[in-house]
Design a protein around this motif. Structure first.
Motif, short mmCIF file in Angstrom:
data_model
loop_
_atom_site.label_atom_id
_atom_site.label_comp_id
_atom_site.label_asym_id
_atom_site.label_seq_id
_atom_site.Cartn_x
_atom_site.Cartn_y
_atom_site.Cartn_z
N TYR A 3 0.73 -1.53 0.06
CA TYR A 3 -0.33 -0.01 -0.21
C TYR A 3 0.79 1.56 -0.09
O TYR A 3 2.12 0.86 0.64
CB TYR A 3 -0.96 0.23 0.96
CG TYR A 3 -2.01 -1.04 1.38
CD1 TYR A 3 -2.89 -1.04 1.04
CD2 TYR A 3 -1.63 -2.49 1.89
CE1 TYR A 3 -4.20 -2.23 0.35
CE2 TYR A 3 -2.46 -3.56 2.02
CZ TYR A 3 -3.51 -3.14 1.65
OH TYR A 3 -4.17 -4.65 1.63
N ASP A 68 -3.41 5.31 -1.07
CA ASP A 68 -4.26 4.63 -0.41
C ASP A 68 -4.89 4.25 1.28
O ASP A 68 -6.14 4.42 1.12
CB ASP A 68 -3.57 2.78 -0.35
CG ASP A 68 -3.17 1.95 -1.31
OD1 ASP A 68 -4.41 2.01 -2.36
OD2 ASP A 68 -2.51 1.98 -1.94
N THR A 92 -8.34 6.24 1.95
CA THR A 92 -8.88 6.14 3.14
C THR A 92 -8.96 7.02 3.77
O THR A 92 -7.38 6.48 4.29
CB THR A 92 -9.56 4.39 3.14
OG1 THR A 92 -10.17 4.06 2.33
CG2 THR A 92 -10.07 4.67 4.58
N ARG A 122 -17.08 3.72 3.32
CA ARG A 122 -17.56 3.54 2.13
C ARG A 122 -18.43 5.45 2.38
O ARG A 122 -18.13 5.61 1.29
CB ARG A 122 -17.89 2.79 1.60
CG ARG A 122 -16.94 1.57 1.07
CD ARG A 122 -17.34 0.87 0.24
NE ARG A 122 -16.36 -0.19 -0.75
CZ ARG A 122 -16.29 -1.41 -0.43
NH1 ARG A 122 -17.37 -1.83 0.45
NH2 ARG A 122 -15.47 -2.49 -0.54
N ASN A 125 -15.43 7.32 3.52
CA ASN A 125 -14.00 6.93 3.30
C ASN A 125 -13.69 7.44 4.51
O ASN A 125 -11.96 7.84 4.16
CB ASN A 125 -13.07 7.70 1.97
CG ASN A 125 -12.36 7.02 0.94
OD1 ASN A 125 -12.32 5.54 1.57
ND2 ASN A 125 -11.98 7.67 0.34
N GLY A 334 -6.89 -2.96 5.07
CA GLY A 334 -6.97 -4.30 3.62
C GLY A 334 -6.94 -5.87 3.89
O GLY A 334 -7.18 -6.07 3.07
N HIS A 337 -11.52 -5.03 2.93
CA HIS A 337 -11.84 -4.82 2.18
C HIS A 337 -10.54 -4.00 0.20
O HIS A 337 -11.09 -4.78 -0.67
CB HIS A 337 -12.30 -3.43 2.08
CG HIS A 337 -13.33 -3.63 2.55
ND1 HIS A 337 -14.41 -3.35 2.68
CD2 HIS A 337 -13.39 -3.09 4.63
CE1 HIS A 337 -15.36 -3.42 3.34
NE2 HIS A 337 -15.04 -3.16 4.73
N LEU A 338 -9.30 -4.12 1.22
CA LEU A 338 -8.69 -3.72 0.07
C LEU A 338 -7.30 -4.56 -0.34
O LEU A 338 -7.43 -4.75 -2.55
CB LEU A 338 -7.43 -2.21 0.58
CG LEU A 338 -8.42 -1.18 1.05
CD1 LEU A 338 -7.01 -0.20 1.31
CD2 LEU A 338 -9.12 0.03 0.00
N LYS A 340 -4.71 -5.35 -0.84
CA LYS A 340 -3.78 -5.51 -2.38
C LYS A 340 -2.45 -6.55 -2.05
O LYS A 340 -2.10 -6.33 -2.97
CB LYS A 340 -3.70 -4.47 -2.15
CG LYS A 340 -4.11 -3.02 -3.21
CD LYS A 340 -4.41 -1.67 -2.99
CE LYS A 340 -1.87 -1.42 -4.03
NZ LYS A 340 -2.45 -0.13 -4.27
#
Length: 342
Positions: A3, A68, A92, A122, A125, A334, A337-338, A340
């Motif tokens: 991130y 991020d 965020t 969301r 954010n 992370g 939701h994210l 990555k």
């Protein structure tokens, strides 16, 4: 893949601790930015013990697009201006200030207590980090609430001067030194002398006679844990540099013994039970500094009420009370939701 994380207020007590904890926990980073006010622009600060140095960027001109997450540790005035700007850019925000905590569209999260609440991020954010004294208390209360349903909490806090920032720590040091050498020790940051003293006043007074710090503990506990829990708080500043302590009295709906509570707490996430009924068989702020855990000691039954317990709770307020919880929120975001990171 990791991130891109910006730490806003990176030169302050909490911001530096955020950077330390990101490094310690090996948070999956592609890039980290130290961001602060214009007066700190260009300063060089360490990224934990990694050996990496970061050049401080000017918040006024910082572009959050493509980042991020942004962990804000710079106070409500800064968050009011820049957190919506970051959120609108798709970054965020995890905010340590009190500004958004009671906003119904902003989740107030302690990952060991209400991780599911983060799913509402969301809407704005933005995710709020709770007050330092609330965070450690709800970590200790959550497993006991699950076991026997808490009806009422009465808490007295013993809060260190680091909760008032660098100015609070400097004042304790300077006053202590001045008293020893016979120099004047007039209060500046605090309302009365803090060295060798305690002050039953944190934040501003409200119309009902409580302080805003006490109000925060009440409403934040209800939002995080259970709106039906009644909370009475007395918040006190004490001459300790780092580490908040709390004497907590709990009244339950169902019967629970001290031994049962100890067994529950021993297995609870984020809690370290240190409860030996002997000299030194408990944790004080000195031992909690630099640690991740919320320490619980002195668990005992309260015979003055039905289904009552009393306990002692200690934590590093710069860590679990602020920086650590913010990083844990980032980790939770992370994972949920994210996603990555590998």
């Amino acid at each position: 893949m990791g991130y891109r994380v910006a730490v806003v207020g990176a030169t302050g007590n909490v911001g530096r601790e955020v950077l330390n904890i990101l490094a310690e926990r090996q948070f999956p980073l592609d890039e980290v930015a130290a961001v602060a006010s214009p007066r700190s622009t260009g300063d060089i600060i360490d990224f934990g013990d990694s050996g990496q140095e970061l050049k401080v960027k000017n918040l006024e001109h910082f572009d959050f697009e493509g980042w991020d997450m942004a962990i804000f540790a710079a106070g409500s005035d800064v968050s009011k201006v820049h957190a919506p700007r970051a959120a609108a850019a798709g970054c965020t925000v995890i905010d340590n200030s009190s500004l958004y905590r009671m906003d119904p569209d902003v989740p107030l999260v302690v990952p060991e207590v209400n991780p599911e609440a983060i799913d509402g991020y969301r809407a704005r954010n933005i995710i709020a980090n709770p007050n330092c004294s609330t965070a450690q208390m709800v970590v200790a209360l959550k497993p006991l609430h699950d076991a026997a349903r808490i009806r009422r909490v009465v808490v007295a806090t013993y809060q260190s001067v680091s909760g008032a920032g660098k100015a609070g720590m400097d004042e304790l040091f300077e006053q202590s030194r001045n008293i020893f050498v016979g120099d004047p020790s007039e209060p500046k940051k605090f309302t009365k002398q803090i060295a060798f003293n305690v002050i039953p006043h944190i934040d501003v007074f409200l119309d009902d006679g409580s302080t805003k710090e006490e109000w925060k503990m009440v409403v934040e506990t209800k939002k995080i844990l259970d709106p039906s829990i009644k909370v009475s708080a007395t918040c006190v500043r004490v001459p300790v540099f780092v580490g908040h302590s709390e004497a907590i009295n709990i009244e339950f709906e169902e019967e629970i013994s001290a031994e049962q509570a100890q067994e529950i707490l021993r297995e609870s996430p984020g809690v370290m039970l240190v409860d030996k009924r002997e000299n030194g068989g408990y944790v004080t702020p000195v031992e909690a500094v630099g640690e991740y855990a919320t320490f619980v000691s002195r668990v005992r039954e309260d015979p003055t009420v039905e289904n009552g317990l009393s306990l002692w709770c200690v934590s590093d307020n710069l860590r679990k009370g602020a920086a650590l919880n913010a990083v844990q929120i980032a980790e939770l975001l992370g994972r949920r939701h994210l996603q990555k990171a590998a």
